[in-house]
Design a protein around this motif. Structure first.
Motif, mmCIF file in Angstrom:
data_model
loop_
_atom_site.group_PDB
_atom_site.id
_atom_site.type_symbol
_atom_site.label_atom_id
_atom_site.label_comp_id
_atom_site.label_asym_id
_atom_site.label_seq_id
_atom_site.Cartn_x
_atom_site.Cartn_y
_atom_site.Cartn_z
ATOM 1 N N THR A 214 -0.649 -7.683 3.555
ATOM 2 C CA THR A 214 0.469 -7.562 2.624
ATOM 3 C C THR A 214 1.680 -6.953 3.333
ATOM 4 O O THR A 214 1.608 -6.504 4.484
ATOM 5 C CB THR A 214 0.076 -6.668 1.438
ATOM 6 O OG1 THR A 214 -0.220 -5.351 1.942
ATOM 7 C CG2 THR A 214 -1.144 -7.226 0.725
ATOM 8 N N LYS A 215 2.796 -6.918 2.620
ATOM 9 C CA LYS A 215 4.025 -6.359 3.189
ATOM 10 C C LYS A 215 3.834 -4.895 3.571
ATOM 11 O O LYS A 215 4.308 -4.447 4.632
ATOM 12 C CB LYS A 215 5.169 -6.504 2.183
ATOM 13 C CG LYS A 215 6.486 -5.942 2.679
ATOM 14 C CD LYS A 215 7.578 -6.101 1.627
ATOM 15 C CE LYS A 215 8.892 -5.490 2.131
ATOM 16 N NZ LYS A 215 9.976 -5.612 1.102
ATOM 17 N N ALA A 216 3.137 -4.138 2.718
ATOM 18 C CA ALA A 216 2.904 -2.724 3.002
ATOM 19 C C ALA A 216 2.105 -2.551 4.286
ATOM 20 O O ALA A 216 2.386 -1.662 5.104
ATOM 21 C CB ALA A 216 2.181 -2.061 1.833
ATOM 22 N N LEU A 217 1.106 -3.413 4.502
ATOM 23 C CA LEU A 217 0.299 -3.315 5.719
ATOM 24 C C LEU A 217 1.095 -3.732 6.952
ATOM 25 O O LEU A 217 0.951 -3.136 8.023
ATOM 26 C CB LEU A 217 -0.951 -4.185 5.581
ATOM 27 C CG LEU A 217 -1.963 -3.726 4.526
ATOM 28 C CD1 LEU A 217 -3.081 -4.751 4.386
ATOM 29 C CD2 LEU A 217 -2.538 -2.379 4.908
ATOM 30 N N GLU A 219 4.214 -3.281 7.357
ATOM 31 C CA GLU A 219 5.098 -2.157 7.672
ATOM 32 C C GLU A 219 4.360 -1.094 8.489
ATOM 33 O O GLU A 219 4.926 -0.497 9.420
ATOM 34 C CB GLU A 219 5.646 -1.551 6.386
ATOM 35 C CG GLU A 219 6.670 -2.416 5.674
ATOM 36 C CD GLU A 219 7.129 -1.791 4.368
ATOM 37 O OE1 GLU A 219 6.569 -0.734 3.976
ATOM 38 O OE2 GLU A 219 8.052 -2.350 3.742
ATOM 39 N N THR A 701 3.024 6.272 8.126
ATOM 40 C CA THR A 701 2.676 4.878 7.872
ATOM 41 C C THR A 701 3.890 3.957 7.877
ATOM 42 O O THR A 701 3.725 2.730 7.926
ATOM 43 C CB THR A 701 1.975 4.754 6.509
ATOM 44 O OG1 THR A 701 2.772 5.403 5.505
ATOM 45 C CG2 THR A 701 0.606 5.393 6.553
ATOM 46 N N TRP A 725 -7.502 -0.009 4.951
ATOM 47 C CA TRP A 725 -6.160 -0.539 5.044
ATOM 48 C C TRP A 725 -5.957 -1.637 4.011
ATOM 49 O O TRP A 725 -6.057 -2.819 4.287
ATOM 50 C CB TRP A 725 -5.870 -1.011 6.460
ATOM 51 C CG TRP A 725 -5.804 0.150 7.389
ATOM 52 C CD1 TRP A 725 -6.688 0.483 8.358
ATOM 53 C CD2 TRP A 725 -4.814 1.182 7.369
ATOM 54 N NE1 TRP A 725 -6.325 1.654 8.955
ATOM 55 C CE2 TRP A 725 -5.164 2.115 8.370
ATOM 56 C CE3 TRP A 725 -3.676 1.429 6.607
ATOM 57 C CZ2 TRP A 725 -4.415 3.250 8.633
ATOM 58 C CZ3 TRP A 725 -2.918 2.562 6.864
ATOM 59 C CH2 TRP A 725 -3.280 3.458 7.870
ATOM 60 N N THR A 726 -5.658 -1.137 2.800
ATOM 61 C CA THR A 726 -5.310 -2.012 1.686
ATOM 62 C C THR A 726 -4.047 -1.463 1.039
ATOM 63 O O THR A 726 -3.696 -0.285 1.203
ATOM 64 C CB THR A 726 -6.427 -2.068 0.638
ATOM 65 O OG1 THR A 726 -6.601 -0.751 0.067
ATOM 66 C CG2 THR A 726 -7.742 -2.526 1.261
ATOM 67 N N THR A 727 -3.354 -2.310 0.309
ATOM 68 C CA THR A 727 -2.134 -1.874 -0.373
ATOM 69 C C THR A 727 -2.436 -0.761 -1.367
ATOM 70 O O THR A 727 -1.669 0.210 -1.500
ATOM 71 C CB THR A 727 -1.479 -3.060 -1.094
ATOM 72 O OG1 THR A 727 -1.170 -4.078 -0.143
ATOM 73 C CG2 THR A 727 -0.205 -2.638 -1.809
ATOM 74 N N LYS A 728 -3.571 -0.846 -2.053
ATOM 75 C CA LYS A 728 -3.932 0.173 -3.027
ATOM 76 C C LYS A 728 -4.148 1.529 -2.344
ATOM 77 O O LYS A 728 -3.690 2.569 -2.833
ATOM 78 C CB LYS A 728 -5.207 -0.250 -3.763
ATOM 79 C CG LYS A 728 -5.654 0.731 -4.844
ATOM 80 C CD LYS A 728 -6.896 0.221 -5.563
ATOM 81 C CE LYS A 728 -7.331 1.212 -6.634
ATOM 82 N NZ LYS A 728 -8.554 0.721 -7.336
ATOM 83 N N ILE A 730 -2.846 2.529 0.507
ATOM 84 C CA ILE A 730 -1.552 3.023 0.995
ATOM 85 C C ILE A 730 -0.740 3.619 -0.155
ATOM 86 O O ILE A 730 -0.103 4.669 -0.016
ATOM 87 C CB ILE A 730 -0.780 1.899 1.701
ATOM 88 C CG1 ILE A 730 -1.505 1.501 2.981
ATOM 89 C CG2 ILE A 730 0.653 2.326 2.008
ATOM 90 C CD1 ILE A 730 -0.880 0.316 3.687
ATOM 91 N N ASP A 731 -0.762 2.961 -1.311
ATOM 92 C CA ASP A 731 -0.050 3.494 -2.477
ATOM 93 C C ASP A 731 -0.610 4.849 -2.891
ATOM 94 O O ASP A 731 0.146 5.766 -3.264
ATOM 95 C CB ASP A 731 -0.129 2.507 -3.637
ATOM 96 C CG ASP A 731 0.698 1.257 -3.405
ATOM 97 O OD1 ASP A 731 1.584 1.299 -2.519
ATOM 98 O OD2 ASP A 731 0.459 0.240 -4.083
#
Length: 936
Positions: A214-217, A219, A701, A725-728, A730-731
C-alpha cells in the motif's frame, strides 16, 4: 567521621540544618537531605527548592558522614544552573565551617577542603574524554564544535558530496539539517551505522517482497532508502570531524561512554574521587548520558538523582524520561525503594498552583506511554500562608489579533501597576506568533526582548536584513525579493509587480513572447511562476528583471525609478559577501537605511527593534569564523543563511540564545522558559493546532532523519514498532505516537503554567489569520476555565462559538487590502525630512537636487564621500604634529618610557618596529623573491 564525644554532635533527623543554614526546611526536604548515602531518586516538583536541598545534602554529607567536600560531584545541564548550584553549595559550606569547626577524618576543618566539583553533564563528559581519550585511540585535545561550527562543517560535506542521492529531497540547507539530526541521534543512543543499514535493508526487502504494498508501506520503504543514502553523508561528516580532530557535544558523551565501557579502571578512579553524586534535572538526560553515569557509578554507589517526570519536555532532542522512571533499575537501591517527594512550591501562590495541578492531573495519575513504569508524583502545595495568593486571568477572544491585543493590555496594566518589565514574560508554543505579539507590546510603549534566534527571524526589521542577504547570495531568491519590493521602503504595487513577474518569465525562457499576456491580464500566474521553488537553472529571476525591467511603458514611472535604485543598491552590496558575516550584516543594516528608520520610529519602538537587531548581530558574530573552531567549516553568508533556514524551520530545535538580565518584557518559547520564573507570565495561543501543537514528532517510518525506535536505547519506553508491515499496523503505531506527543504537549503546558509567581495570563482565540474554520480551545484552557468558574478565584473573559459564515480576518476590507495602507502622517514626516536632507546635500539649492534622479544623487554622494576620504588622508600626511592614542594596556617598560620620553614612545606607537617574521613567513618571502628573479 565527626568525633562522637563532641557535645554538639547533630542528630540524624537533620533538625540542626534549619538553624545552621537559616532555612525552614519542610519534612519532605529534610528526608531527602538526610537520606542514606545510597542510590536515591527525588521527584522534585516545580519551584520546590531543589537547589537548596542539594546544597544542604552536601552539608549533611560533610558534617554527618565525614565526606570531604571534594568527594562530591554535582551535575546539571546549563552553565547558569551549575553556577547557581556551586554558589549555593559554597555558601552552605561556609556556614558549616563557621558554625561547626569539627575535625574531619583527615584532621581538616569542615568546609575548608577543596570545594565540590559542580559542572554540566557535557563538561563532565568532556573532562573524561580529555583525560582518557588515548585509551580508545582518540585525540585528547580535540576541537569542540559549537552549533554553528557543526553547521559549517556539515554544510561543506553536503556541498562537496557527489551523490547520487535520488531519494533525498535535495537542498543543501535541509540535507545539512538531516545529517546533523541523524548523526546526533546515533551518538545519543550509541548505535552503529551498520546496524541501521542492516535493519533498513531487511525492511526494504520485506516490503518489496509484498505482492501489493500500500501507499503507507511504500512510504516506509522510501524512508529506509533515503536513510541509507543519508547515512553515507553522516559517515562523511564523521570522517571530516575525525580528520580535523574535532568533536561536538554528542561525540563527547558518546566517546566518554565508550571509555567507561572499555576501561573499568576509569570508573574505579571516578568512584574513589566522588563518593556522593548529585544529578540535577535527571528527566532531561539522554541515553548516552545515562549509560556513561551508570557505568562509572554502578549499582549501589551514592547517586542522588533529582527530577520531575511532569517536566520532561526535551524528548525531541534526545532526552528520555525513562531514565528517571527506571532509575532504580539502572543504579540499584534498597529493596522496595521508593522515590522521595518534594511537593511544596516556594515560587507561586496557592491559586496559581491549583491551575497547574488541574492541568497536570493526568500526568500524575498514570503515564500515557503504557510500556513505561509509573512513578508517583504528588500535587504541588503552596508554602504556609500563601494558599490565597496569586491570580489567574483566562480569556478566549474572537480573533488572534484580539488575543494579542488583550495580552498586551494585560501586560501594560501590570507594568503600570508597578511590576518591572523584566519581571514579565510572554511564553509562546511557536515562534510564528512572535511578530504580532511583539508589535502589540511595543505599541503599548513596553520594552520587549525577543529571546532566541528563531524568534528574531520573524520580526520585521530582522526579516528585512535576512531577505536582503538572501537576494545578494542567490539571484533566484524571489520570495525574499518580493518581500523587499512590497515592503514600505520600495512599495511596488500589484500591477508593477505582476509586470515584473512577466518580464522575469520572458528572461528565463529567452523567448520573445508578447508582453500583453492576454491569458494572464493581472500577471498573477506569471508572478506565481516566478516565485515558485523549482530548479534554479529554470527559475525566473526577479533580481534579473529588476536590473533589466524592459520597456518602461509596462510600469509606472515611480516603479522604474525604484527599480534603478534597488538594482544599484544590490550591485553595490554584493561586495559585502566577501566580508565576514557579522560585517556583512552590519553593512546591510546601514545600506538599507534600517538604522535611520528605527531612529525615526520613536524612543520605545526604536529601543525594542534596535535590541532585536543587536541580538541578531550577536548571533551573526557567534556564527562567524571563531565559532568554527578552525575545523575547516564554512563561515560565509551562504552557510549562515542555511543555518538561519534551519532555525526558522525547527520549531523547537535550533534556537540558540539566552535570556538576558535587561529590564525588558521577555518574548520567548516555552522550551526556553524551563527553569526560569517571573512575577507575571502570559501563555497565549492555547488552541488546538497551536498549543497543543498538531505537528507532532517526526516518525522513523516516514522520515529518513529519524532512527528506527527498536534500535534506540530507550526503546522499551517508546511506542512499539509495527509488529507486521500492514497499513493497519502502521496506523496503530502512528496513533500511539500521537498519544505520546499529546502527553509531551501537556508536560510543556505544565511547565509554562508553573513559571509565574503572582499573575498568570492564559488565552486563546476562535479565528486565526491562516484558517478558514474556527479554532477550538485547548483542553488545558477548558480545564482552567472550569476551575475558575467553580472557584471564582480568577477573571474570565470568554467568547462562545459564533455562527459566523467566514473568518473575519480573511474577509476583504479596505484596511486589510494588499498592499497595506500606509501611515500617511508618518509618510508626510519622512518626506519632509527627506526634502530637507536633499536640500542640505545639494548646497541648499532645491533646483540642484531636482536635476538628478535618486540613483544619480546616490552616485554623487558616493563620489563626495570618497573625495572627503582622500582629502582627509592628504591633510593628515601634511600635519606636522600627530596625536597618537594611548592603547588600553601598556607594558611596564612603556609606562616607564612614558614618563621619561613621551615623544619617543609616541613615535614607537605610531610606527612600531617590525617584528621578526616567523619561519613560514620567511619561507614565503624567499619564494616570492625567487619568483621575481625568474621573471625579471
Amino acid at each position: 567521621m565527626i568525633r562522637s564525644s563532641a557535645p554538639t554532635v547533630p542528630t540524624v533527623d537533620g533538625g540542626y540544618l534549619c538553624a545552621l543554614l537559616a532555612s525552614e526546611f519542610t519534612d519532605e526536604q529534610l528526608a531527602v537531605i538526610t537520606a542514606p548515602l545510597t542510590p536515591q531518586l527525588v521527584v522534585a516538583g516545580a519551584g520546590s527548592g531543589k537547589t537548596t536541598v542539594m546544597a544542604a545534602r552536601v552539608v549533611h554529607a560533610v558534617a554527618w558522614h565525614g565526606l570531604a567536600p571534594s568527594a562530591v560531584l554535582g551535575l546539571t545541564f546549563t552553565n547558569k544552573a551549575a553556577a547557581e548550584l556551586a554558589a549555593k553549595v559554597r555558601q552552605s559550606l561556609r556556614r558549616l565551617r563557621i558554625a561547626r569547626p569539627l575535625d574531619i577524618e583527615a584532621g581538616r576543618e569542615a568546609g575548608t577542603d577543596d570545594l565540590p566539583t559542580v559542572s554540566t553533564y557535557h563538561a563532565y563528559a568532556a573532562r573524561i574524554l580529555a583525560d582518557h581519550a588515548l585509551r580508545i585511540g582518540r585525540e585528547p585535545q580535540a576541537i569542540l564544535l559549537t552549533e554553528a561550527g557543526r553547521w559549517q562543517l556539515a554544510g561543506r560535506v553536503v556541498r562537496q558530496a557527489r551523490g547520487p542521492f535520488p531519494d533525498l529531497p535535495w537542498t543543501p540547507a535541509s540535507v545539512t539539517r538531516y545529517v546533523l539530526e541523524l548523526d546526533a541521534e546515533l551518538s545519543e543512543h550509541l548505535v552503529d551505522l551498520d546496524a541501521v543499514r542492516a535493519l533498513d535493508d531487511r525492511l526494504g526487502k520485506e516490503i518489496g517482497g509484498l505482492p501489493k504494498p500500500t501507499k503507507a508501506l511504500l512510504e516506509v520503504a522510501a524512508a529506509a532508502r533515503a536513510r541509507d543514502q543519508l547515512l553515507d553523508l553522516v559517515q562523511a561528516y564523521r570522517d571530516r570531524k575525525r580528520a580535523v580532530e574535532a568533536v561536538d557535544f554528542g561525540d563527547q558523551v558518546a566517546l566518554a561512554a565508550q571509555i567507561a565501557a572499555r576501561c573499568p579502571r576509569v570508573g574505579d578512579e571516578e568512584r574513589a574521587e566522588h563518593r556522593l553524586v548529585l544529578l540535577d534535572e535527571y528527566q532531561d538526560t539522554g541515553v548516552a548520558q545515562r549509560v556513561l553515569l551508570s557505568l562509572l557509578y554502578p549499582l549501589g554507589h551514592a547517586v542522588t538523582a533529582v527530577g520531575d517526570p511532569c517536566q520532561s519536555i526535551y524528548g525531541w532532542r534526545g532526552a528520555s524520561v525513562g531514565n528517571l522512571l527506571r532509575f532504580f533499575d539502572h543504579f540499584g537501591g534498597a529493596p522496595g525503594a521508593q522515590p522521595y517527594q518534594l511537593s511544596t512550591n516556594f515560587r507561586s501562590g496557592g491559586r496559581l498552583l491549583a491551575v497547574a495541578n488541574a492541568v497536570s492531573a493526568d500526568l500524575r495519575t498514570a503515564s500515557a506511554g503504557a510500556r513505561r513504569p509509573h512513578v508517583p508524583v504528588g500535587a504541588l502545595r503552596s508554602r504556609s500562608g500563601a494558599e490565597p495568593d496569586g491570580e489567574t486571568r483566562c480569556a478566549l477572544l474572537p480573533t488572534a489579533l484580539d488575543e494579542a491585543g488583550w495580552v498586551a493590555d494585560q501586560v501594560a496594566a501590570a507594568v503600570a501597576a508597578g511590576v518591572a518589565p523584566g519581571q514579565v514574560a510572554v511564553l509562546c508554543r511557536r515562534r510564528a506568533d512572535f511578530a504580532t505579539l511583539h508589535e502589540r507590546l511595543v505599541a503599548r510603549g513596553l520594552p520587549v526582548e525577543v529571546v532566541g534566534l528563531g524568534g528574531l527571524l520573524d520580526v520585521p526589521e530582522v526579516a528585512d536584513v535576512t531577505a536582503t542577504l538572501e537576494v545578494l547570495v542567490d539571484p533566484t531568491a524571489n520570495p525574499a525579493l518580493v518581500r523587499l519590493l512590497t515592503g514600505p521602503r520600495w512599495a511596488i504595487g500589484p500591477r508593477d509587480l505582476a509586470a515584473l513577474g512577466r518580464r522575469a518569465r520572458r528572461l528565463a525562457a529567452g523567448a520573445t513572447a508578447s508582453r500583453a499576456a492576454t491569458d494572464d491580464p493581472t500577471g498573477g500566474a506569471a508572478l506565481a511562476q516566478a516565485t515558485a521553488g523549482v530548479d534554479p537553472t529554470d527559475v525566473a529571476s526577479l533580481s534579473e528583471a529588476v536590473e533589466s525591467p524592459g520597456d518602461p511603458a509596462d510600469y509606472s514611472p515611480e516603479a522604474i525609478a525604484r527599480f534603478r535604485l534597488l538594482a544599484g543598491e544590490i550591485t553595490r552590496l554584493r561586495r559585502v559577501l566577501e566580508q565576514p558575516v557579522v560585517e556583512a550584516v552590519a553593512e546591510i543594516v546601514t545600506a538599507i537605511g534600517l538604522d535611520v528608520e528605527l531612529t525615526a520610529a520613536g524612543a520605545v519602538p526604536a529601543g525594542a527593534r534596535g535590541a532585536n537587531l543587536a541580538a541578531f548581530l550577536d548571533h551573526a558574530a557567534g556564527f562567524s569564523g571563531r565559532q568554527s573552531g578552525g575545523a575547516g567549516g564554512e563561515a560565509d553568508p551562504r552557510a549562515f543563511l542555511d543555518w538561519l533556514a534551519a532555525a526558522r524551520e525547527a520549531e523547537d530545535g535550533l534556537d540558540v540564545g539566552t535570556v538576558s538580565a535587561a529590564d525588558t518584557v521577555k518574548l520567548l518559547t516555552v522550551h526556553k522558559a524551563k527553569g526560569l520564573e517571573w512575577d507575571v507570565v502570559a501563555v497565549p495561543g492555547l488552541v488546538d493546532g497551536t498549543f497543543p501543537s498538531d505537528r507532532g514528532r517526526s516518525l522513523w517510518t516516514g522520515n529518513a532523519r529519524v532512527m528506527p525506535y527498536c534500535l534506540r536505547g530507550d526503546a522499551d519506553d517508546l511506542p512499539a514498532d509495527p509488529a507486521e508491515w500492514t497499513t493497519k499496523a502502521i496506523d496503530a503505531f502512528r496513533a500511539q505516537c500521537r498519544d505520546e506527543s499529546a502527553e509531551e504537549e501537556r508536560r510543556l503546558a505544565y511547565v509554562a503554567l508553573t513559571r509565574a509567581r503572582r499573575l498568570l495570563l492564559v488565552s486563546g482565540h476562535r479565528w486565526s489569520p491562516t484558517r478558514r474554520k474556527p479554532r477550538e480551545p485547548a483542553p488545558y484552557l477548558l480545564e482552567i476555565c472550569d476551575l475558575l468558574r467553580a472557584t471564582g478565584a480568577g477573571l474570565l473573559t470568554w467568547t462562545e462559538a459564533a455562527d459566523e459564515p467566514a473568518n473575519p480576518l480573511l474577509v476583504a476590507a479596505p484596511d486589510t487590502a494588499w498592499p497595506a495602507a500606509r501611515d500617511t502622517e508618518a509618510l508626510a514626516r519622512r518626506r519632509w525630512a527627506a526634502q530637507r536632507v536633499s536640500e542640505a546635500s545639494s548646497g541648499g539649492h532645491p533646483a540642484a537636487a531636482g536635476r538628478l534622479d535618486l540613483a544619480e544623487q546616490a552616485t554623487v554622494r558616493r563620489w563626495e564621500q570618497e573625495a572627503d576620504l582622500l582629502l582627509a588622508e592628504i591633510v593628515a600626511e601634511r600635519v606636522p604634529v600627530h596625536d597618537v592614542p594611548v592603547p588600553r594596556s601598556l607594558s611596564t617598560s612603556q609606562v616607564v618610557r612614558m614618563g621619561s620620553d613621551p615623544d619617543g614612545l609616541a613615535r614607537e606607537l605610531a610606527r612600531p618596529m617590525p617584528r621578526r617574521p616567523s619561519a613560514a613567513a620567511r619561507r614565503g618571502t624567499r619564494f616570492h623573491a625567487w619568483v621575481e628573479d625568474m621573471f625579471a
